[in-house]
Motif scaffolding. Structure first.
Motif, mmCIF file in Angstrom:
data_model
loop_
_atom_site.group_PDB
_atom_site.id
_atom_site.type_symbol
_atom_site.label_atom_id
_atom_site.label_comp_id
_atom_site.label_asym_id
_atom_site.label_seq_id
_atom_site.Cartn_x
_atom_site.Cartn_y
_atom_site.Cartn_z
ATOM 1 N N ILE A 86 -2.251 -15.775 -7.841
ATOM 2 C CA ILE A 86 -2.352 -16.180 -9.248
ATOM 3 C C ILE A 86 -1.320 -17.272 -9.489
ATOM 4 O O ILE A 86 -0.143 -17.121 -9.140
ATOM 5 C CB ILE A 86 -2.090 -15.019 -10.235
ATOM 6 N N LEU A 87 -1.781 -18.367 -10.057
ATOM 7 C CA LEU A 87 -0.883 -19.457 -10.458
ATOM 8 C C LEU A 87 -0.724 -19.413 -11.967
ATOM 9 O O LEU A 87 -1.710 -19.253 -12.693
ATOM 10 C CB LEU A 87 -1.464 -20.806 -10.031
ATOM 11 N N GLY A 88 0.502 -19.536 -12.424
ATOM 12 C CA GLY A 88 0.772 -19.553 -13.863
ATOM 13 C C GLY A 88 1.445 -20.862 -14.240
ATOM 14 O O GLY A 88 2.383 -21.294 -13.571
ATOM 15 N N LYS A 89 0.929 -21.494 -15.273
ATOM 16 C CA LYS A 89 1.524 -22.756 -15.715
ATOM 17 C C LYS A 89 2.048 -22.586 -17.142
ATOM 18 O O LYS A 89 1.305 -22.245 -18.044
ATOM 19 C CB LYS A 89 0.464 -23.866 -15.663
ATOM 20 N N LEU A 90 3.354 -22.818 -17.285
ATOM 21 C CA LEU A 90 3.989 -22.721 -18.603
ATOM 22 C C LEU A 90 4.153 -24.131 -19.141
ATOM 23 O O LEU A 90 4.654 -25.006 -18.435
ATOM 24 C CB LEU A 90 5.355 -22.034 -18.483
ATOM 25 N N VAL A 91 3.731 -24.348 -20.381
ATOM 26 C CA VAL A 91 3.675 -25.705 -20.934
ATOM 27 C C VAL A 91 4.451 -25.794 -22.251
ATOM 28 O O VAL A 91 4.283 -24.943 -23.132
ATOM 29 C CB VAL A 91 2.196 -26.113 -21.170
ATOM 30 N N ALA A 103 16.720 -37.848 -21.069
ATOM 31 C CA ALA A 103 16.220 -36.636 -20.425
ATOM 32 C C ALA A 103 15.229 -35.953 -21.359
ATOM 33 O O ALA A 103 15.524 -35.737 -22.536
ATOM 34 C CB ALA A 103 17.362 -35.691 -20.087
ATOM 35 N N THR A 104 14.059 -35.645 -20.837
ATOM 36 C CA THR A 104 13.053 -34.901 -21.592
ATOM 37 C C THR A 104 13.164 -33.435 -21.203
ATOM 38 O O THR A 104 13.208 -33.100 -20.009
ATOM 39 C CB THR A 104 11.647 -35.427 -21.272
ATOM 40 N N ILE A 105 13.234 -32.573 -22.221
ATOM 41 C CA ILE A 105 13.375 -31.137 -21.969
ATOM 42 C C ILE A 105 12.275 -30.383 -22.723
ATOM 43 O O ILE A 105 11.628 -30.935 -23.609
ATOM 44 C CB ILE A 105 14.777 -30.626 -22.384
ATOM 45 N N PRO A 106 12.063 -29.111 -22.363
ATOM 46 C CA PRO A 106 11.016 -28.332 -23.035
ATOM 47 C C PRO A 106 11.361 -28.077 -24.502
ATOM 48 O O PRO A 106 12.450 -27.594 -24.817
ATOM 49 C CB PRO A 106 10.997 -27.005 -22.259
ATOM 50 N N GLY A 107 10.435 -28.429 -25.378
ATOM 51 C CA GLY A 107 10.598 -28.143 -26.797
ATOM 52 C C GLY A 107 9.726 -26.958 -27.183
ATOM 53 O O GLY A 107 9.823 -25.897 -26.568
ATOM 54 N N GLU A 108 8.866 -27.184 -28.143
ATOM 55 C CA GLU A 108 7.981 -26.107 -28.618
ATOM 56 C C GLU A 108 7.092 -25.600 -27.480
ATOM 57 O O GLU A 108 6.528 -26.388 -26.735
ATOM 58 C CB GLU A 108 7.109 -26.654 -29.758
ATOM 59 N N PHE A 109 6.957 -24.291 -27.403
ATOM 60 C CA PHE A 109 6.089 -23.706 -26.370
ATOM 61 C C PHE A 109 4.630 -23.929 -26.752
ATOM 62 O O PHE A 109 4.228 -23.649 -27.883
ATOM 63 C CB PHE A 109 6.380 -22.206 -26.227
ATOM 64 N N VAL A 110 3.842 -24.456 -25.831
ATOM 65 C CA VAL A 110 2.434 -24.758 -26.116
ATOM 66 C C VAL A 110 1.528 -23.614 -25.657
ATOM 67 O O VAL A 110 0.794 -23.034 -26.455
ATOM 68 C CB VAL A 110 1.997 -26.073 -25.424
ATOM 69 N N HIS A 111 1.553 -23.302 -24.377
ATOM 70 C CA HIS A 111 0.719 -22.205 -23.886
ATOM 71 C C HIS A 111 1.121 -21.813 -22.459
ATOM 72 O O HIS A 111 1.864 -22.541 -21.788
ATOM 73 C CB HIS A 111 -0.776 -22.550 -23.949
ATOM 74 N N ALA A 112 0.620 -20.670 -22.057
ATOM 75 C CA ALA A 112 0.705 -20.233 -20.658
ATOM 76 C C ALA A 112 -0.722 -20.129 -20.164
ATOM 77 O O ALA A 112 -1.580 -19.556 -20.841
ATOM 78 C CB ALA A 112 1.405 -18.884 -20.550
ATOM 79 N N GLU A 113 -0.996 -20.730 -19.008
ATOM 80 C CA GLU A 113 -2.364 -20.673 -18.487
ATOM 81 C C GLU A 113 -2.330 -20.230 -17.035
ATOM 82 O O GLU A 113 -1.335 -20.454 -16.332
ATOM 83 C CB GLU A 113 -3.068 -22.028 -18.653
ATOM 84 N N PHE A 114 -3.408 -19.625 -16.613
ATOM 85 C CA PHE A 114 -3.424 -18.973 -15.303
ATOM 86 C C PHE A 114 -4.710 -19.283 -14.553
ATOM 87 O O PHE A 114 -5.766 -19.475 -15.154
ATOM 88 C CB PHE A 114 -3.293 -17.451 -15.473
ATOM 89 N N MET A 115 -4.588 -19.325 -13.234
ATOM 90 C CA MET A 115 -5.740 -19.397 -12.334
ATOM 91 C C MET A 115 -5.627 -18.198 -11.396
ATOM 92 O O MET A 115 -4.614 -18.018 -10.722
ATOM 93 C CB MET A 115 -5.708 -20.698 -11.521
ATOM 94 N N VAL A 116 -6.672 -17.384 -11.389
ATOM 95 C CA VAL A 116 -6.701 -16.149 -10.612
ATOM 96 C C VAL A 116 -7.706 -16.312 -9.482
ATOM 97 O O VAL A 116 -8.894 -16.523 -9.735
ATOM 98 C CB VAL A 116 -7.122 -14.968 -11.518
#
Lengths: 172, 172
Positions: A86-91, A103-116
């Protein structure tokens, strides 16, 4: 995009609280995706496979893997990825670092998506089941199970990489 | 930057192989930093705190933490970070994704660098011990222990954030 009725969600949540008090702490109160995929438990503790910065939609991403995916990535066995991976992508949305503007850093959380990966169950979509939960509320993406066609279509350019955009990053 | 004499390294490596065969597999053959900090074992398995993209020097970064750091990050107890916390930053050169040109992905591995919190031992540098290992060869950075002044100087803009550039990224 998300039109699952709030009443249904509320009912499910109440039921979970009533009958299985521990489920909530494990993330069980999050509604499943319209194709039945449930939010993988403990994904925040998964190990890193790679990261990326999409300058077209201004998001930063970290790609994690469950144990099966990490094993495959480290052994270079990702064409194809094995069943069970399972791959999980945090955006997150781009944000400038307040003390280091280049430097660009993570701001507002958009979504977590997965490939199973399940080459039998998900044979119609390259052997991968897709799912996404949006925002801090973790709302499932998609109105019905057909949403995966959108995911699968977007992954067409990487068909030759087992439909996966991520290349495991090099580490000593 | 790296001028530790090859003969010394070779001698140390041979000794490790001769007397403790298991040390090598744990990363023990990597030379310590000039200030005595050794490469944290198992850092590749640490969990994610954040990521960043430095557009000034064209590098992508993933910031990991040991268990103490992850606990502090998740509990919001990072001003100051507790003694025992270690932050690890993995750095790669920018590379364009071959099938999605507006996505920047990790290319050549640049270095792994660490901040080790010990408010007593490292009181002179904000309570943090600094160390960096360069490239796939994991060569320690710095000619002698004074290299930490370079690290500490660069971190001056984030003095008010306990000398740390990283803000733990938001997750559900």
């Amino acid at each position: 995009m998300f039109k699952l009725q709030p009443i249904v969600v509320k009912t499910v949540a109440v039921s979970l609280f009533a009958f299985t008090g521990t489920v909530c702490a494990q993330g069980g109160a999050v509604a499943p995706a319209p194709n039945g995929i449930t939010l993988p438990e403990g994904y925040r503790d998964w190990r890193v496979i790679s990261s990326s910065h999409r300058e077209d939609n201004h998001t930063l991403r970290v790609i994690l893997g469950n144990d099966a995916a990490i094993k495959a990535a480290r052994e270079g066995k990702t064409k194809p990825w094995p069943d069970g991976a399972i791959l999980g992508k945090l955006v997150w949305k781009d944000e400038a670092h307040p003390q280091w503007e280049k430097a660009t850093i993570p701001g507002e959380f958009v979504h977590a998506e997965f490939m199973v990966k399940d080459s039998t169950k998900y044979a119609a979509t390259g052997g991968w089941g897709f799912a996404r939960w949006k925002g801090m509320e973790q709302k499932p993406y998609g109105e019905d199970a057909s949403f995966v066609q959108e995911c699968f279509g977007c992954h067409a350019p990487v068909k030759d990489n087992d439909w996966v955009f991520t290349f495991p990053s090099r580490l000593p």
